[in-house]
Write a protein that holds these residues in place. Structure first.
Motif, PDB file in Angstrom:
ATOM      1  N   GLU A  65      37.231  32.314  51.257  1.00 20.60           N
ATOM      2  CA  GLU A  65      37.998  33.326  50.807  1.00 20.60           C
ATOM      3  C   GLU A  65      37.375  34.734  50.473  1.00 20.60           C
ATOM      4  N   ILE A  66      37.729  36.037  50.867  1.00 20.92           N
ATOM      5  CA  ILE A  66      37.121  37.208  50.628  1.00 20.92           C
ATOM      6  C   ILE A  66      38.212  37.964  49.846  1.00 20.92           C
ATOM      7  N   ILE A  67      37.687  38.408  48.788  1.00 19.60           N
ATOM      8  CA  ILE A  67      38.624  39.304  47.901  1.00 19.60           C
ATOM      9  C   ILE A  67      38.375  40.634  48.059  1.00 19.60           C
ATOM     10  N   ASP A  68      39.619  41.496  48.321  1.00 17.22           N
ATOM     11  CA  ASP A  68      39.396  42.943  48.678  1.00 17.22           C
ATOM     12  C   ASP A  68      39.686  43.511  47.342  1.00 17.22           C
ATOM     13  N   LEU A  69      38.591  44.248  46.832  1.00 16.73           N
ATOM     14  CA  LEU A  69      38.995  45.036  45.486  1.00 16.73           C
ATOM     15  C   LEU A  69      39.054  46.555  45.656  1.00 16.73           C
ATOM     16  N   THR A  70      39.558  46.921  46.951  1.00 16.35           N
ATOM     17  CA  THR A  70      39.476  48.380  47.113  1.00 16.35           C
ATOM     18  C   THR A  70      40.496  48.945  46.287  1.00 16.35           C
ATOM     19  N   ASN A  71      41.669  48.326  45.938  1.00 16.93           N
ATOM     20  CA  ASN A  71      42.734  49.195  45.324  1.00 16.93           C
ATOM     21  C   ASN A  71      43.074  48.335  43.955  1.00 16.93           C
ATOM     22  N   SER A  72      41.894  47.614  43.360  1.00 17.42           N
ATOM     23  CA  SER A  72      41.954  47.266  42.130  1.00 17.42           C
ATOM     24  C   SER A  72      41.852  48.233  40.704  1.00 17.42           C
ATOM     25  N   GLY A  73      41.618  49.506  41.236  1.00 15.90           N
ATOM     26  CA  GLY A  73      41.676  50.402  40.171  1.00 15.90           C
ATOM     27  C   GLY A  73      43.174  51.108  39.971  1.00 15.90           C
ATOM     28  N   LYS A  74      44.114  50.454  40.818  1.00 16.17           N
ATOM     29  CA  LYS A  74      45.477  50.944  40.526  1.00 16.17           C
ATOM     30  C   LYS A  74      46.157  49.946  39.708  1.00 16.17           C
ATOM     31  N   SER A  75      47.057  50.549  38.876  1.00 19.02           N
ATOM     32  CA  SER A  75      47.834  49.727  37.808  1.00 19.02           C
ATOM     33  C   SER A  75      49.124  49.016  38.198  1.00 19.02           C
ATOM     34  N   ASN A  76      50.003  49.497  39.386  1.00 19.94           N
ATOM     35  CA  ASN A  76      51.060  48.967  39.550  1.00 19.94           C
ATOM     36  C   ASN A  76      51.077  47.897  40.747  1.00 19.94           C
ATOM     37  N   TRP A  77      51.038  46.698  40.324  1.00 23.20           N
ATOM     38  CA  TRP A  77      50.810  45.519  41.627  1.00 23.20           C
ATOM     39  C   TRP A  77      52.063  45.150  41.769  1.00 23.20           C
ATOM     40  N   GLU A  78      53.130  45.343  41.314  1.00 25.82           N
ATOM     41  CA  GLU A  78      54.778  44.872  41.639  1.00 25.82           C
ATOM     42  C   GLU A  78      55.071  44.860  42.945  1.00 25.82           C
TER      43      GLU A  78
END
Length: 250
Positions: free
Chosen positions: A168-181
């Motif tokens: 597994e590789i986990i991409d954190l590129t968009n982890s700074g955004k709050s709406n994951w729905e």
């Protein structure tokens, strides 16, 4: 995880502009060997969950339900030895194919589980995790320094048998955004499994965890501006690595 055609079209469009890089697990080899075995990789779904964006989905296990395919061979490995996992760029994901690297930005993990379990139950134990070290995310090390290769040592004391090995590789590129729905923000999980047979004189069956279940949305390792402001204090999410006391680290 099932999508309606409308949802799939929306997610495809949004992901194309979301910044998720793309990568796919290609195969496995003996340490640093050029002959890569691709026939032991479980056949993945093609598009509708690539990458996996819902950490509560069963797709997080292997991105496949093809556990009993007779065409899937086994890769034989000796307990205690080092194997190489190989990644490459792919054009079949929900993300844009333009200007993407082999690997996204983020940590890497490797888990194992008894093959007969098909990944069901508390079977999964971690054998490798790597985050941000010496100025590089694990994914960057795979891409920039190792030519798509991740080296992992198989614990020397685990019991002999057939296993699922989950890379597994986990991409954190968009982890700074709050709406994951809508599944276009937050982490993206690039995951596949390979069928391995471990030859061993060991007798240990490491305690395991459920997948899904190893990650939660409130984990601070998934929410932050990690790619723009990385830190070696970053904690790779998920259970601790199983590491025999006398095993030599890579």
């Amino acid at each position: 995880m099932l999508f309606s055609l409308k949802t799939l079209a929306s997610v495809t469009l949004l992901l194309a502009s979301s910044g998720h890089a793309q990568t796919v697990f290609k195969g496995i080899s003996n340490y640093s060997a050029s002959a890569i075995d691709t026939t032991s990789v479980l056949t993945p779904y093609v598009v509708n969950n690539f990458p996996v964006l819902d950490m509560a989905s069963k797709d997080l296990r292997c991105r496949s339900n093809d556990y009993d395919n007779d065409k899937t061979t086994q890769f034989n490995v000796q307990a205690g030895s080092v194997i190489s996992l190989w990644w490459e760029k792919d054009s079949k994901s929900l993300v844009s194919t333009t200007n993407t690297a082999i690997a996204p930005l983020g940590p890497c993990t490797v888990y194992m589980a008894g093959y007969e379990s098909s990944g069901e139950g508390p079977q999964w134990f971690n054998v490798y995790k790597n985050g941000y070290v010496r100025g590089n995310w694990c994914s960057q090390t795979i891409n920039n320094k190792n030519g798509g290769r991740l080296d992992v040592r198989i614990p020397f004391d685990i019991i002999e048998g057939m296993y699922l090995l989950r890379a597994e590789i986990i991409d954190l590129t968009n982890s700074g955004k709050s709406n994951w729905e809508d599944y276009t923000q937050g982490p993206a999980f690039f995951v596949n499994c390979v069928k391995v047979f471990v030859y061993s004189d060991g007798a240990v069956v490491p305690s395991g965890d459920y997948i899904p279940g190893i990650y939660t949305m409130d984990d601070p390792s998934f929410y932050g501006n990690f790619t723009e402001s990385p830190s070696e204090e970053y904690v790779v999410p998920g259970p601790s690595e199983y590491f025999p006391i006398t095993q030599i680290a890579l």
